[in-house]
Design an enzyme around this catalytic site. Structure first.
Site, PDB file in Angstrom:
ATOM      1  CE  LYS A 194      -1.917   2.717   2.977  1.00  0.00           C
ATOM      2  NZ  LYS A 194      -1.792   3.972   2.197  1.00  0.00           N
ATOM      3  CD  GLU A 269      13.696  -0.098   9.098  1.00  0.00           C
ATOM      4  OE1 GLU A 269      14.220   0.911   9.614  1.00  0.00           O
ATOM      5  OE2 GLU A 269      14.237  -1.211   9.092  1.00  0.00           O
ATOM      6  CB  CYS A 303      13.666   8.085   8.098  1.00  0.00           C
ATOM      7  SG  CYS A 303      14.637   6.951   7.106  1.00  0.00           S
ATOM      8  CD  GLU A 400      10.476  12.225  12.054  1.00  0.00           C
ATOM      9  OE1 GLU A 400       9.277  11.890  12.089  1.00  0.00           O
ATOM     10  OE2 GLU A 400      11.364  11.517  11.553  1.00  0.00           O
TER      11      GLU A 400
HETATM   12  P1  NAD Z   1       2.803   7.940   8.084  1.00  0.00           P
HETATM   13  O1  NAD Z   1       3.062   7.083   9.273  1.00  0.00           O
HETATM   14  O2  NAD Z   1       1.837   9.052   8.231  1.00  0.00           O
HETATM   15  O3  NAD Z   1       2.261   7.062   6.863  1.00  0.00           O
HETATM   16  C1  NAD Z   1       2.999   5.985   6.343  1.00  0.00           C
HETATM   17  C2  NAD Z   1       2.056   5.011   5.666  1.00  0.00           C
HETATM   18  O4  NAD Z   1       1.202   4.429   6.659  1.00  0.00           O
HETATM   19  C3  NAD Z   1       1.134   5.615   4.610  1.00  0.00           C
HETATM   20  O5  NAD Z   1       1.031   4.702   3.526  1.00  0.00           O
HETATM   21  C4  NAD Z   1      -0.199   5.722   5.339  1.00  0.00           C
HETATM   22  O6  NAD Z   1      -1.309   5.666   4.474  1.00  0.00           O
HETATM   23  C5  NAD Z   1      -0.147   4.477   6.214  1.00  0.00           C
HETATM   24  N1  NAD Z   1      -1.017   4.520   7.404  1.00  0.00           N
HETATM   25  C6  NAD Z   1      -1.403   5.595   8.110  1.00  0.00           C
HETATM   26  N2  NAD Z   1      -2.186   5.212   9.155  1.00  0.00           N
HETATM   27  C7  NAD Z   1      -2.282   3.864   9.079  1.00  0.00           C
HETATM   28  C8  NAD Z   1      -2.931   2.868   9.880  1.00  0.00           C
HETATM   29  N3  NAD Z   1      -3.643   3.202  10.971  1.00  0.00           N
HETATM   30  N4  NAD Z   1      -2.821   1.572   9.524  1.00  0.00           N
HETATM   31  C9  NAD Z   1      -2.079   1.223   8.440  1.00  0.00           C
HETATM   32  N5  NAD Z   1      -1.451   2.121   7.643  1.00  0.00           N
HETATM   33  C10 NAD Z   1      -1.533   3.417   7.975  1.00  0.00           C
HETATM   34  O7  NAD Z   1       4.239   8.477   7.607  1.00  0.00           O
HETATM   35  P2  NAD Z   1       4.561   9.500   6.415  1.00  0.00           P
HETATM   36  O8  NAD Z   1       4.144  10.867   6.855  1.00  0.00           O
HETATM   37  O9  NAD Z   1       4.064   8.946   5.136  1.00  0.00           O
HETATM   38  O10 NAD Z   1       6.169   9.415   6.370  1.00  0.00           O
HETATM   39  C11 NAD Z   1       7.014  10.195   7.152  1.00  0.00           C
HETATM   40  C12 NAD Z   1       7.504   9.402   8.359  1.00  0.00           C
HETATM   41  O11 NAD Z   1       8.148   8.212   7.921  1.00  0.00           O
HETATM   42  C13 NAD Z   1       8.556  10.149   9.171  1.00  0.00           C
HETATM   43  O12 NAD Z   1       8.266   9.982  10.533  1.00  0.00           O
HETATM   44  C14 NAD Z   1       9.855   9.448   8.823  1.00  0.00           C
HETATM   45  O13 NAD Z   1      10.842   9.550   9.819  1.00  0.00           O
HETATM   46  C15 NAD Z   1       9.396   8.046   8.600  1.00  0.00           C
HETATM   47  N6  NAD Z   1      10.329   7.302   7.739  1.00  0.00           N
HETATM   48  C16 NAD Z   1      11.099   6.316   8.286  1.00  0.00           C
HETATM   49  C17 NAD Z   1      12.017   5.614   7.493  1.00  0.00           C
HETATM   50  C18 NAD Z   1      12.901   4.528   8.060  1.00  0.00           C
HETATM   51  O14 NAD Z   1      13.449   3.747   7.286  1.00  0.00           O
HETATM   52  N7  NAD Z   1      13.073   4.423   9.350  1.00  0.00           N
HETATM   53  C19 NAD Z   1      12.115   5.931   6.137  1.00  0.00           C
HETATM   54  C20 NAD Z   1      11.307   6.933   5.610  1.00  0.00           C
HETATM   55  C21 NAD Z   1      10.402   7.598   6.409  1.00  0.00           C
END
Ligand code: NAD
Length: 496
Positions: A194, A269, A303, A400
């Site tokens: 997704k 992650e 990230c 963050e």
């Molecule tokens: P997010 O958590 O808002 O969303 C990520 C994904 O999760 C999206 O596809 C979203 O639709 C889905 N999602 C949201 N709520 C959900 C739920 N209740 N159940 C299942 N899926 C759900 O994150 P974002 O804003 O898209 O990305 C930014 C964040 O990602 C930052 O915090 C960043 O640090 C982190 N990040 C971490 C890494 C890593 O490798 N550690 C890499 C990239 C980004």
């Protein structure tokens, strides 16, 4: 300025009515609800995808499950490797198209889209492809009782789990899926992804290339829609593992949902509040380059980026003063400009999040040395920002932001420095900059992070495992660590 012209294939692709990718085909989906995808540089709608209905979700899971049981398990490791290598070649062959779709949907500078979403995606996929033929178990000599001279031998198999469900954030919507589908497919699993609702388009093109490379229908499916769709999929008993990359709050929900489903395996992650620390033997110019590398690439939407910077008090004022001049020389650019310096942040929510964080910083009494707002420019352009937090409790120092922003803190004493670096519930990455490698090597074990760099920051490599310590995640991706996360050991014992 060298503006890249959009190629015809991209215009045609964006004009299509997109939905999901199920069983080897692009499908429009059964629902009428759609999500618009906006270019953050212009706010113009560049495309849309359908929101998955329950029927779409069911079709995708059924297809992934069938492909796991009937098709992919019959494909030899050598053939899996060959298909994944061909897939990587196709990503490169269609690189310009993929890079342009990505830049249109996320505002990523075209140079970064080419380098990371295309180049690194192909690199990671080849890395995983190589592992397909090298996954092995152990042979063991157990000590079971032998009453009548029986003997025993044991061995372990590393078996695929089944259907892996990957949930993707918006910051690297091609490369991060590759981390997941490359790992899953190389180890014999099938994968359902997704995408983020902000950036769903480029991966749909990638899936078509997977089919062209020879992936059997159903091995690589995509479903689109908001976060709630993810929850429904996790609870399905046919999902064997969830591999999530995204924010800490969402990660916590997903981990809980996976445990509640059926102790479904999961890798998380997540984000953090990463530190970069410059010991006083580092020359000021090198500190400036290091800060930009650590905190400001892709407008800080990585990230692994640092958002907390520690500079020795003897250099602090000079570093902050010169950094202000350097950051103020950055100009907002059209993401299709090959010479672009700073693009927009990826979406309006992220834009608002940055601006709100600046308001909170001002309200809490932090000093904003430069930036702290948006450029006078169409689109979601945030100025690179230096914050001097009033105290170590300031939100800008602890939470963050995920934008082009750093909180800068002076230190006098290196013991105090290590304590400050670790004073966070998170632990994704950290860096320490010094030519005194003996000192660096003594500090590395004391720094609480999944990755610690010395004299570098932000760059990852498929051979080196990546993941968070403390509240930044569970499990590791790539390196050889991914094998444990994507397979289950089975112990076999023979009496003879
Ligand atoms: P997010 O958590 O808002 O969303 C990520 C994904 O999760 C999206 O596809 C979203 O639709 C889905 N999602 C949201 N709520 C959900 C739920 N209740 N159940 C299942 N899926 C759900 O994150 P974002 O804003 O898209 O990305 C930014 C964040 O990602 C930052 O915090 C960043 O640090 C982190 N990040 C971490 C890494 C890593 O490798 N550690 C890499 C990239 C980004």
């Amino acid at each position: 300025m060298a503006l890249v012209k959009m190629v015809n294939e991209v215009e045609q692709f964006l004009a299509r009515k997109h939905g999901h990718y199920i069983d080897g085909h692009a499908v429009s989906g059964k629902g009428r609800e759609r999500i618009e995808v906006k270019n953050p540089a212009s706010r113009a709608v560049v495309g849309s995808v359908a929101v998955a209905t329950d029927d779409d979700v069911e079709a995708a899971i059924t297809s992934s499950d069938r492909a796991f049981r009937e098709d992919w398990c019959r494909v030899s490791p050598a053939e899996r490797e060959r298909i994944l290598l061909r897939f990587a070649d196709l990503i490169e062959t269609h690189g310009e198209e993929i890079a342009q779709i990505e830049t249109a949907q996320s505002g990523k500078l075209i140079g970064l889209s080419r380098l990371i979403e295309v180049g690194w995606s192909a690199r990671w996929l080849r890395y995983y492809a190589g592992w397909a033929t090298k996954i092995s178990g152990e042979t063991l000599t157990p000590s079971y009782p032998s009453m009548n001279g029986e003997r025993y031998t044991s061995f372990t198999l590393r078996e695929p789990l089944g259907v892996v469900f990957g949930i993707i954030p918006w910051n690297f919507p091609v490369m991060i899926p590759v981390w997941k589908f490359g790992a899953a497919l190389a180890t014999g699993n099938t994968v359902l992804i997704k995408s983020s609702e902000y950036t769903p388009l480029a991966l749909l093109r990638i899936a078509e290339l997977g089919t062209e490379a020879g992936l059997p229908p159903g091995t690589f499916n995509i479903i689109n829609g908001p976060g709630q769709i993810g929850g429904k999929i996790i609870s399905d008993p046919r999902i064997a593992k969830v591999s999530f990359t995204g924010s800490v709050p969402t990660g916590r929900i997903i981990g809980q949902e996976a445990v509640d489903a059926n102790l479904t395996r999961f890798t998380l992650e997540l984000g953090g509040k990463n530190a970069a620390a410059f010991l006083p033997d580092t020359p000021v110019e090198k500190i400036l380059d290091g800060v930009v590398e650590a905190g400001f690439l892709h407008s800080g939407q990585i990230c692994a980026s640092a958002e907390r910077f520690f500079v020795h008090r003897s250099q602090f004022d000079e570093v902050v003063g010169k950094l202000k001049i350097r950051l103020e020389s950055f100009a907002p650019s059209d993401p299709m400009d090959e010479a672009g310096m700073i693009g927009p942040v990826c979406n309006e929510a992220q834009f608002r999040k940055c601006l709100d964080a600046f308001d909170v910083a001002k309200a809490e009494g932090d000093e904003i040395v430069t930036g702290g707002g948006a450029y006078q420019h169409e689109g979601f352009y945030v100025k690179p920002t230096i914050i001097l937090p009033k105290t170590l409790q300031s939100s800008a120092y602890r939470k963050e932001i995920f934008g082009p922003v750093g909180a800068f803190v002076p230190f006098d004493d290196e013991e105090e420095l290590i304590e400050m670096m670790n004073d966070t519930p998170f632990g994704l990455t950290a860096s320490i900059w010094t030519n005194d490698l003996a000192k660096a090597l003594r500090y590395v074990p004391r720094i609480e992070a999944g990755t610690v760099w010395v004299n570098m920051h932000t760059f990852v490599d498929p051979a080196v495992p990546f993941g968070g310590a403390k509240g930044s995640g569970v499990g590791r991706e790539y390196g050889s660590s991914f094998i444990e996360a994507y397979t289950e050991p089975k112990a076999v014992t023979i009496r003879f």
